[in-house]
Design a protein around this motif. Structure first.
Motif, mmCIF file in Angstrom:
data_model
loop_
_atom_site.group_PDB
_atom_site.id
_atom_site.type_symbol
_atom_site.label_atom_id
_atom_site.label_comp_id
_atom_site.label_asym_id
_atom_site.label_seq_id
_atom_site.Cartn_x
_atom_site.Cartn_y
_atom_site.Cartn_z
ATOM 1 N N ALA A 57 0.833 -1.200 0.000
ATOM 2 C CA ALA A 57 0.000 0.000 0.000
ATOM 3 C C ALA A 57 0.870 1.252 0.000
ATOM 4 O O ALA A 57 1.970 1.270 0.559
ATOM 5 C CB ALA A 57 -0.920 0.005 1.225
ATOM 6 N N ARG A 58 0.371 2.319 -0.611
ATOM 7 C CA ARG A 58 1.168 3.544 -0.754
ATOM 8 C C ARG A 58 1.511 4.194 0.581
ATOM 9 O O ARG A 58 2.493 4.922 0.672
ATOM 10 C CB ARG A 58 0.429 4.532 -1.667
ATOM 11 C CG ARG A 58 0.294 4.005 -3.096
ATOM 12 C CD ARG A 58 -0.328 5.026 -4.021
ATOM 13 N NE ARG A 58 -0.396 4.507 -5.376
ATOM 14 C CZ ARG A 58 -0.738 5.232 -6.442
ATOM 15 N NH1 ARG A 58 -1.059 6.519 -6.291
ATOM 16 N NH2 ARG A 58 -0.759 4.680 -7.643
ATOM 17 N N ARG A 59 0.733 3.909 1.620
ATOM 18 C CA ARG A 59 1.039 4.491 2.930
ATOM 19 C C ARG A 59 2.360 3.972 3.497
ATOM 20 O O ARG A 59 2.931 4.575 4.405
ATOM 21 C CB ARG A 59 -0.093 4.217 3.913
ATOM 22 C CG ARG A 59 -0.310 2.733 4.204
ATOM 23 C CD ARG A 59 -1.422 2.524 5.237
ATOM 24 N NE ARG A 59 -1.673 1.130 5.466
ATOM 25 C CZ ARG A 59 -2.530 0.392 4.755
ATOM 26 N NH1 ARG A 59 -3.200 0.956 3.757
ATOM 27 N NH2 ARG A 59 -2.711 -0.890 5.026
ATOM 28 N N PHE A 60 2.864 2.857 2.949
ATOM 29 C CA PHE A 60 4.143 2.323 3.410
ATOM 30 C C PHE A 60 5.294 3.261 3.078
ATOM 31 O O PHE A 60 6.377 3.143 3.650
ATOM 32 C CB PHE A 60 4.401 0.948 2.775
ATOM 33 C CG PHE A 60 3.727 -0.190 3.478
ATOM 34 C CD1 PHE A 60 4.467 -1.143 4.154
ATOM 35 C CD2 PHE A 60 2.346 -0.308 3.480
ATOM 36 C CE1 PHE A 60 3.846 -2.199 4.809
ATOM 37 C CE2 PHE A 60 1.719 -1.350 4.128
ATOM 38 C CZ PHE A 60 2.464 -2.297 4.804
ATOM 39 N N ALA A 61 5.092 4.194 2.163
ATOM 40 C CA ALA A 61 6.154 5.122 1.772
ATOM 41 C C ALA A 61 6.668 5.916 2.960
ATOM 42 O O ALA A 61 7.842 6.321 2.993
ATOM 43 C CB ALA A 61 5.653 6.061 0.679
ATOM 44 N N ARG A 62 5.825 6.153 3.974
ATOM 45 C CA ARG A 62 6.212 6.981 5.120
ATOM 46 C C ARG A 62 6.822 6.166 6.263
ATOM 47 O O ARG A 62 7.211 6.735 7.281
ATOM 48 C CB ARG A 62 4.982 7.741 5.644
ATOM 49 C CG ARG A 62 4.361 8.675 4.615
ATOM 50 C CD ARG A 62 3.232 9.486 5.225
ATOM 51 N NE ARG A 62 2.125 8.645 5.678
ATOM 52 C CZ ARG A 62 1.122 8.243 4.905
ATOM 53 N NH1 ARG A 62 1.083 8.616 3.631
ATOM 54 N NH2 ARG A 62 0.157 7.493 5.383
ATOM 55 N N ARG A 63 6.890 4.853 6.106
ATOM 56 C CA ARG A 63 7.380 4.015 7.197
ATOM 57 C C ARG A 63 8.888 3.805 7.129
ATOM 58 O O ARG A 63 9.527 4.032 6.099
ATOM 59 C CB ARG A 63 6.666 2.665 7.175
ATOM 60 C CG ARG A 63 5.170 2.802 7.427
ATOM 61 C CD ARG A 63 4.506 1.469 7.605
ATOM 62 N NE ARG A 63 3.071 1.625 7.821
ATOM 63 C CZ ARG A 63 2.243 0.618 8.034
ATOM 64 N NH1 ARG A 63 2.704 -0.618 8.061
ATOM 65 N NH2 ARG A 63 0.959 0.835 8.215
ATOM 66 N N TYR A 64 9.426 3.322 8.251
ATOM 67 C CA TYR A 64 10.843 3.006 8.363
ATOM 68 C C TYR A 64 11.032 1.488 8.342
ATOM 69 O O TYR A 64 10.102 0.724 8.640
ATOM 70 C CB TYR A 64 11.423 3.599 9.651
ATOM 71 C CG TYR A 64 11.553 5.102 9.612
ATOM 72 C CD1 TYR A 64 12.733 5.702 9.182
ATOM 73 C CD2 TYR A 64 10.477 5.915 9.978
ATOM 74 C CE1 TYR A 64 12.850 7.091 9.135
ATOM 75 C CE2 TYR A 64 10.583 7.312 9.928
ATOM 76 C CZ TYR A 64 11.768 7.883 9.506
ATOM 77 O OH TYR A 64 11.882 9.255 9.443
ATOM 78 N N PRO A 65 12.228 1.006 8.006
ATOM 79 C CA PRO A 65 12.440 -0.441 7.907
ATOM 80 C C PRO A 65 12.022 -1.226 9.145
ATOM 81 O O PRO A 65 11.491 -2.340 9.020
ATOM 82 C CB PRO A 65 13.957 -0.541 7.655
ATOM 83 C CG PRO A 65 14.271 0.705 6.889
ATOM 84 C CD PRO A 65 13.397 1.765 7.517
ATOM 85 N N PHE A 66 12.239 -0.680 10.351
ATOM 86 C CA PHE A 66 11.894 -1.440 11.561
ATOM 87 C C PHE A 66 10.388 -1.634 11.711
ATOM 88 O O PHE A 66 9.949 -2.469 12.505
ATOM 89 C CB PHE A 66 12.470 -0.751 12.807
ATOM 90 C CG PHE A 66 11.765 0.523 13.209
ATOM 91 C CD1 PHE A 66 10.664 0.491 14.063
ATOM 92 C CD2 PHE A 66 12.198 1.748 12.733
ATOM 93 C CE1 PHE A 66 10.013 1.660 14.438
ATOM 94 C CE2 PHE A 66 11.558 2.921 13.103
ATOM 95 C CZ PHE A 66 10.462 2.878 13.952
ATOM 96 N N GLU A 67 9.591 -0.884 10.972
ATOM 97 C CA GLU A 67 8.135 -1.009 11.031
ATOM 98 C C GLU A 67 7.603 -2.048 10.055
ATOM 99 O O GLU A 67 6.398 -2.283 10.011
ATOM 100 C CB GLU A 67 7.493 0.343 10.732
ATOM 101 C CG GLU A 67 7.843 1.442 11.706
ATOM 102 C CD GLU A 67 7.192 2.763 11.359
ATOM 103 O OE1 GLU A 67 6.141 3.088 11.958
ATOM 104 O OE2 GLU A 67 7.735 3.471 10.481
ATOM 105 N N LEU A 68 8.477 -2.668 9.272
ATOM 106 C CA LEU A 68 8.062 -3.627 8.246
ATOM 107 C C LEU A 68 8.510 -5.036 8.612
ATOM 108 O O LEU A 68 9.527 -5.227 9.295
ATOM 109 C CB LEU A 68 8.662 -3.248 6.887
ATOM 110 C CG LEU A 68 7.952 -2.179 6.056
ATOM 111 C CD1 LEU A 68 7.899 -0.843 6.757
ATOM 112 C CD2 LEU A 68 8.634 -2.038 4.701
#
Length: 276
Positions: A142-153
């Protein structure tokens, strides 16, 4: 002329130095020669420790062979000037097995995917967010993942970010070093569908480094088998896949079960990530 080739490539790594004597380098690759043609999907099979990943790093210019030559469109990598390296980096991309060590943890997903857009393309900063969104769509995030950091994935999500980054400059060859091994079966098939579409639509070539015979049979047109740092078999991929070398036979002894019947179509599309 082949797109990328290796000619008599050998390589080794020096062990830690002893206080009493200097130990010789331990050989990893020995006189390896291969060619990758434009638009080809080439599988590189072998057991752990056989030299597959080392060969992939040499082919992508991340390391320099001890002996032999790697050529890009006929030109030795060792002879490339700055514009030549720029063209090589734009056209040859790699996705590593371990996504955690392949990204800067301080960057957002958008920043990670934008790195090759900044350095390897002519897109200005105003155009880059649209390209990032397009790439996230392509890998099923999802496009909202663009704002996340690696530790959140999760590991699988971060690997798809790495695949999106490799796709960003529209390369001619992507080296996949066990790049879908840590994805579940559904996502493996989704990524293979994406790669197949890219090959069909824009002629991207792939070097698919793996130990999984199922994925080679599903995705590749030709397969090389490595054993103890040497190429021991080179054959077209058939269904069922047939390998005759002792190393190839050993891989069959540890083969994973076949894909379930209901999952054999690469046309299946998966929904975008629903993780909040």
């Amino acid at each position: 002329m082949s797109f990328l080739s290796a000619e008599g490539v050998s390589h080794g790594y020096s062990p830690r130095r002893s206080l009493l004597r200097r130990r010789p380098a331990q050989p990893v690759l020995s006189e390896v020669s291969l060619e990758i043609e434009p638009g080809e999907t080439l599988g590189l099979l072998g057991r752990s420790g056989c030299g597959k990943s080392t060969l992939a790093r040499l082919l992508t210019g991340l390391e320099t062979p001890s002996l032999g030559t790697v050529r890009f469109q006929g030109n030795a990598l060792s002879s490339l000037d700055k514009p030549g390296w720029q063209a090589f980096r734009r056209q040859v991309q790699m996705v590593f097995q371990d996504p955690q060590n392949a990204v800067n943890p301080r960057l957002t997903v958008s920043d990670i995917i934008s790195e090759p857009l900044i350095h390897l393309t002519d897109l200005d900063r105003a155009q880059q967010p649209a390209r990032v969104a397009e790439l996230l769509d392509a890998v099923g995030l999802a496009r909202r993942f663009a704002r996340r950091y690696p530790f959140e994935l999760s590991g699988g999500q971060l690997q798809r970010v790495c695949i999106a980054r490799a796709l960003a400059p529209r390369p001619s060859l992507i080296v996949l070093d066990e790049a879908v091994s840590n994805l579940d079966l559904h996502l493996q098939l989704q990524m293979l569908e994406l790669f197949t579409a890219l090959q069909r639509d824009v002629g991207v070539a792939f070097l698919f480094v793996t130990h999984d015979l199922r994925l080679v049979e599903r995705f590749c047109s030709r397969v090389l088998v490595m054993g103890a740092g040497r190429l021991v078999e080179d054959r077209p991929v058939t269904s069922p896949l047939t390998l005759t070398s002792p190393e190839g036979q050993a891989l069959f002894q540890a083969v994973l079960p076949a894909f379930p019947v209901q999952m054999t179509s690469l046309r299946e599309r998966l929904p975008l990530e629903s993780v909040s």
